[in-house]
Design an enzyme around this catalytic site. Structure first.
Site, PDB file in Angstrom:
ATOM      1  N   TYR A 153       0.836  -1.382  -0.130  1.00 54.27           N
ATOM      2  CA  TYR A 153       0.016   0.053   0.156  1.00 54.27           C
ATOM      3  C   TYR A 153       0.820   1.421   0.133  1.00 54.27           C
ATOM      4  O   TYR A 153       0.471   2.373  -0.515  1.00 54.27           O
ATOM      5  CB  TYR A 153      -0.948   0.025   1.256  1.00 54.27           C
ATOM      6  CG  TYR A 153      -2.324  -0.904   0.920  1.00 54.27           C
ATOM      7  CD1 TYR A 153      -2.934  -0.458  -0.015  1.00 54.27           C
ATOM      8  CD2 TYR A 153      -2.292  -2.025   1.834  1.00 54.27           C
ATOM      9  CE1 TYR A 153      -4.024  -1.491  -0.360  1.00 54.27           C
ATOM     10  CE2 TYR A 153      -3.487  -2.703   1.697  1.00 54.27           C
ATOM     11  CZ  TYR A 153      -4.296  -2.439   0.513  1.00 54.27           C
ATOM     12  OH  TYR A 153      -5.612  -3.388   0.359  1.00 54.27           O
TER      13      TYR A 153
ATOM     14  N   GLU B  24       2.100 -31.568  11.634  1.00 54.50           N
ATOM     15  CA  GLU B  24       1.735 -30.829  10.309  1.00 54.50           C
ATOM     16  C   GLU B  24       0.571 -30.371  10.574  1.00 54.50           C
ATOM     17  O   GLU B  24       0.097 -29.369  10.066  1.00 54.50           O
ATOM     18  CB  GLU B  24       1.773 -31.840   9.003  1.00 54.50           C
ATOM     19  CG  GLU B  24       1.077 -31.345   7.840  1.00 54.50           C
ATOM     20  CD  GLU B  24       0.972 -32.123   6.469  1.00 54.50           C
ATOM     21  OE1 GLU B  24       1.743 -33.224   6.606  1.00 54.50           O
ATOM     22  OE2 GLU B  24       0.200 -31.796   5.667  1.00 54.50           O
TER      23      GLU B  24
ATOM     24  N   ASP C 167       1.924 -36.022   7.307  1.00 52.40           N
ATOM     25  CA  ASP C 167       1.253 -36.872   6.542  1.00 52.40           C
ATOM     26  C   ASP C 167       2.432 -37.380   5.900  1.00 52.40           C
ATOM     27  O   ASP C 167       3.552 -37.176   5.324  1.00 52.40           O
ATOM     28  CB  ASP C 167       0.227 -36.049   5.650  1.00 52.40           C
ATOM     29  CG  ASP C 167      -0.893 -35.575   5.943  1.00 52.40           C
ATOM     30  OD1 ASP C 167      -1.233 -36.216   7.153  1.00 52.40           O
ATOM     31  OD2 ASP C 167      -1.642 -34.775   5.370  1.00 52.40           O
TER      32      ASP C 167
END
Ligand SMILES: Nc1ncnc2c1ncn2[C@@H]1O[C@H](COP(=O)(O)OP(=O)(O)OP(=O)(O)O)[C@@H](O)[C@H]1O
Ligand SMILES: [Mg+2]
Lengths: 376, 561
Positions: A107, A203, A255
């Site tokens: 910005y 995770e 995983d």
């Protein structure tokens, strides 16, 4: 468990960073007005192809392949933006000891006229470039990441500083009930005290919740950290500082799929290919991989709780085998990936629920930790 | 039963009672579309076109620099009076009725010479259409050089007999008069001539603007006839009070297209027909009509490219007595002559009979039409189709950006078609010119082109066919028939212009690209300087120096890396 601790990297002071920017600008100024040649900026190339796995330091170290951005029609806009970004960084952040978010930077550029960034990804990329060019990570330049750093629960006391009066704030991470403590975006100033035996980085947030709910950290005397996918820089830096400081080993639990191995774990341990120029701050070389390994699927009878590998998984695994210096360095990881490709399946952390909801914390984790056989 | 009148009961005798001659006028009255009078708006344009064509032909034949005035005056809701006045040689009084009130009467059909009119139908058809739709007569005023007064004759056509009926015939003190001036107003005194003709026809018509309008026709007329001074006046009836939605445009037009060239095009030479372009029936007719006394001399004098010797050789080969009287030859003999002619090698017809517009003049015309930054033109060498010499000319202009809102990269190019200096507006789809245009691969020359269509781009293309006989697809003379030789010539001319255009287009693209890059770089240089100034805390004059040095540096290296 591995307790071989790497050397902590050096931290750059604000004055030094500011001087570095002036040096860069002086050179460009001289090119234009004295040598009358097109100015250029040099960046290390940010990709897996330009890193090596530095086994001594334990992370991806950038090689010396550089890209040169010479002023031309194609680069004039980025060149101008780089100068304005460097000016803002030096004058408004470093010299004034202020901080800014990446989005604020975006910005802020809106006051630069035609030179402004149209989308935030543009300013993000340029900031990455600048970081690489200066060899100073953006946190040290005064840019604070917007993403959350991860959650912590367990036997750990964090000493933070109250910015209003400079006094210590003490946080007991074992006394947060069903909640957890959020890692802040800047962690350099934190101090720690802990008697935990190890750190377990998980995770998924849902598994983290289950472990917290059943106060697993008490039974196992460990610090639990939820990474929510690929760990952020702050998360990696936090784990690194904590592990270095308290000299405790780190284990990762993700995983069982190529993303969990090659993106989440690999990045946690040795850093990313994209940001190799600053990996020395953002890696945890002492981490080891607990699971879920392809062998676990067989050992724990989870074949019917798997999913077939998808096209993207297969590609990612093959890519890593071919191009990832970390995987190429470790036979064990190559074997794991080959095994996974041969089995053609992936597995999620939650799959242990097949044997009962708390099987994971009552059987799987204790057994694996007791065995002490981890992937590097 | 005895009184049956249905068709089943017809006999040869009863049918014979109804069988009678159909006059050409009757035929065309029923088939007015063949002549270009199928709708009120097209009728208006066709009438103007026929009259203007005639005026131009007459002036050029008489060696007079043409000045023409076209007036359209609205006389009723869908009625107009069309008056076309010229400064031509005028018409002899006795000829006037037949010229204006008899179809297939004219001076141009029986000769091979490049002219706008060729059939002897044009102006009488316009008069006939006016008569049919309004019941009025064609009024002609004409004054020949040296005559003390002008004739004013009103004629109608007796359609049964294709014969003029004279309604009145008086002597008047009339001289053709044209507005003086530069185009839009009465500056100075009107110009009068001692000779000229004015034709006035009232007809059912509709006035429109745009592509298929009289306005457009006249504009294009001025383009291909740079030696013409043309005045145009339209007076529309004010819509009646309370009639809010009067369809006619409210304003009227007073316009002049001034002469760009003060020289008449070279006079076109008349030629004899070339034997290879003559069909058997025509050969029979020609041998019957000839003034020569032997077949041999008829062949040698009535055709081009047959010498006395060649004529003799043809007769011998066809086993016809060269000394025989031409009108006494039997059909078998004529056919033998015809076949022998086809097999005889002959020189191509002379082509100096054509008067092309010329490359310079085409450019001058295009410059009137459009403000472009690239113009080119090609006049091909004359060649022959079916024994008729013809010549193709192409002009091309690449319009300046924003010079005309219809000319842009999304629209098809503007194609202007001309035959013997007459603009062709209708039936573009049937025309050889369009066919050749769409057949060229314009992508090779830098223009986008939808499959089988006209290319897209801010381009004006003008194609002109000059010939002693333009093969129109119909009597309304709107489209050139598809002879392969003609399409081939047009294609070659278009390709030549296309090659030149493509060089210009790529040059223009390169320049635009460099300009764009320069602008882009100049936009960012000040920011680069600001950044350096802020980091190094430089004074303003250093910032200016950085900007100056950078601009110089980038200019020198052609803005590339
Ligand atoms: N304005 C005029 N001045 C002098 N002669 C004219 C004028 N208008 C017509 N004529 C003569 O009248 C003849 C007939 O004109 P008309 O338009 O009917 O036929 P055309 O011009 O020969 O052929 P087309 O049918 O192709 O127009 C012309 O051949 C020409 O000799
Ligand atoms: Mg005519």
């Amino acid at each position: 468990m591995n307790t071989n601790h790497p050397i902590a990297p050096q931290v750059v002071s604000k004055q030094a960073a500011s001087r570095r920017i002036v040096e860069v600008a002086k050179e460009i100024h001289a090119d234009i007005t004295k040598k009358h040649k097109k100015p250029s900026m040099k960046f290390p190339i940010r990709s897996l192809a330009n890193v090596k796995y530095d086994t001594k330091r334990g992370h991806f170290e950038i090689l010396n392949k550089t890209a040169t951005r010479t002023l031309s029609y194609n680069t004039v806009k980025t060149f101008a933006q780089s100068m304005r970004l460097l000016a803002t960084t030096k004058n408004d952040l470093l010299d004034k000891d202020d901080i800014a978010g990446k989005r604020e930077l975006y910005y802020n550029s809106k006051s630069w006229g035609e030179c402004r960034f149209d989308e935030q990804p543009e300013s993000d990329t340029l900031l990455d470039d600048i970081e690489a060019m200066l060899g100073i990570n953006r946190e040290q330049l005064g840019y604070i990441p917007e993403e959350r750093g991860g959650d912590v629960a367990g036997p750990l006391t964090v000493l933070d500083i109250d910015p209003s009066n400079g006094k210590d704030i003490k946080i007991e991470c074992a006394k947060l009930g069903s909640g957890a403590w959020s890692i802040p975006s800047r962690v350099e100033h934190l101090r720690f005290a802990s008697k935990a035996k190890f750190i377990l980085a998980v995770e998924t947030a849902s598994l983290f919740q289950r472990l917290v709910h059943h106060r697993y950290f008490e039974k196992a005397n460990c610090i639990l950290i939820s990474m929510s996918g690929v760990p952020t820089r702050a998360c990696r830096r936090f784990i690194r500082r904590l592990a270095d400081d308290q000299k405790i080993p780190v284990l990762a639990f993700t995983d069982g799929d190529p993303y969990g191995y090659c993106n989440i774990y690999r990045t946690l341990k040795v850093g990313s290919g994209q940001a190799a120029h600053i990996n020395r701050y953002f890696c945890v070389p002492q981490v080891h991989y607990l699971g879920v390994t392809p062998q676990d699927i067989i050992d724990y009878g989870l074949e019917d709780a798997t999913h077939p590998l998808e096209e993207a998984d297969i590609k990612r695994a093959k890519d890593a085998l071919k191009n990832d210096p970390f995987i190429q360095h470790h036979k064990e990881w190559q074997q794991a990936l080959e095994q996974m490709l041969k089995m053609g399946v992936r597995i999620e952390q939650q799959a242990f629920a097949k044997h009962g909801l708390n099987y994971v914390l009552e059987k799987y984790l204790p057994e694996k930790i007791k065995k002490g056989k981890f992937l590097p | 039963m005895a009184k049956r009148t249905s068709a089943v009961g017809e006999t040869a005798e009863s049918m014979a009672r109804r069988q009678r001659e159909i006059s050409v006028s009757e035929f065309f009255l029923k088939n007015r579309h063949l002549l270009g009078f199928d709708s009120p708006r097209r009728a208006l344009m066709t009438a103007v076109k026929e009259a203007v064509d005639n005026s131009l032909d007459a002036c050029e034949e008489a060696g007079i620099l043409p000045e023409i005035m076209v007036e359209l005056e609205q006389t009723g809701d869908n009625r107009f009076r069309v008056t076309v006045t010229d400064n031509g040689p005028g018409i002899v009084k006795t000829q006037i009725p037949k010229i204006f009130a008899k179809l297939l009467y004219g001076s141009k059909f029986h000769r091979l010479r490049m002219s706008r009119g060729q059939q002897g139908i044009g102006i009488s058809a316009a008069g006939m259409y006016g008569q049919l739709t309004t019941g009025s007569a064609t009024v002609i005023r004409s004054r020949t050089k040296g005559s003390p007064a002008a004739h004013q004759i009103s004629v109608q056509i007796d359609t049964r007999q294709n014969k003029p009926t004279i309604l009145s015939d008086v002597s008047v003190a009339w001289t053709p008069t044209f507005p003086a001036g530069s185009g839009d107003g009465n500056e100075g005194d009107p110009v009068t001539y001692k000779h000229g003709t004015s034709v006035s026809i009232e007809m059912e018509a509709a006035y429109v603007r745009g592509k298929l309008s009289v306005d457009e026709f006249l504009k294009q007329c001025a383009i291909v006839n740079p030696h013409l001074s043309l005045h145009y006046a339209v007076t529309l009836k004010k819509p009646a009070k309370g009639d809010a939605e009067g369809e006619a445009p409210a304003d009227s037009i007073r316009q002049s297209f001034l002469r760009a060239v003060k020289k008449l095009p070279p006079a076109a030479q008349e030629i004899m027909p070339h034997p290879h372009g003559v069909e058997l029936g025509m050969l029979m007719q020609m041998l019957k009509d000839t003034e020569s006394r032997t077949v041999r001399s008829a062949l040698a004098s009535d055709f081009s490219r047959i010498s006395q010797q060649t004529a003799l050789d043809i007769c011998v080969a066809a086993k016809v007595d060269p000394k025989a009287r031409p009108d006494k030859l039997g059909p078998g003999e004529i056919e033998a002559v015809y076949k022998t002619i086809q097999q005889t090698k002959l020189m191509r017809p002379p082509t100096d009979c054509l008067a092309p517009i010329g490359e310079e003049e085409i450019l001058a015309g295009l410059k009137k039409e459009i403000d472009a930054d690239f113009y080119t033109s090609v006049t091909r060498d004359p060649t022959v189709y079916r024994g008729n010499p013809f010549q193709i000319e192409v002009g091309m202009a690449y319009a300046k950006p924003q010079s005309d809102e219809d000319l842009n990269n999304e629209n098809p190019v503007r194609l202007l078609r001309f035959a013997n200096r007459v603009p062709l507006l209708y039936m573009g789809g049937a025309c050889s010119i369009t066919k050749a245009m769409t057949g060229v691969n314009w992508k090779a020359y830098g223009l986008a082109q939808p499959k089988g269509a006209l290319p897209l781009g801010p381009v004006v293309v003008s194609v002109h066919m000059a010939s002693v006989w333009v093969p129109f697809t119909s009597e309304s003379k709107d489209a050139i028939a598809n002879y392969p030789e003609i399409i081939q010539e047009i294609t070659l001319a278009l390709q030549e212009c296309g090659r030149r255009l493509s060089i210009n287009i790529s040059k223009r693209k390169r320049e635009a690209e460099a300009e764009r890059k320069r602008g882009y770089i100049e936009k960012y240089i000040p920011h680069l300087a600001t950044g350096l100034k802020d980091i190094l805390s430089l004074p303003d004059k250093d910032k200016t120096k950085i900007e100056g040095d950078l601009k110089k540096m980038l200019e020198k290296t052609h803005l590339e890396v």
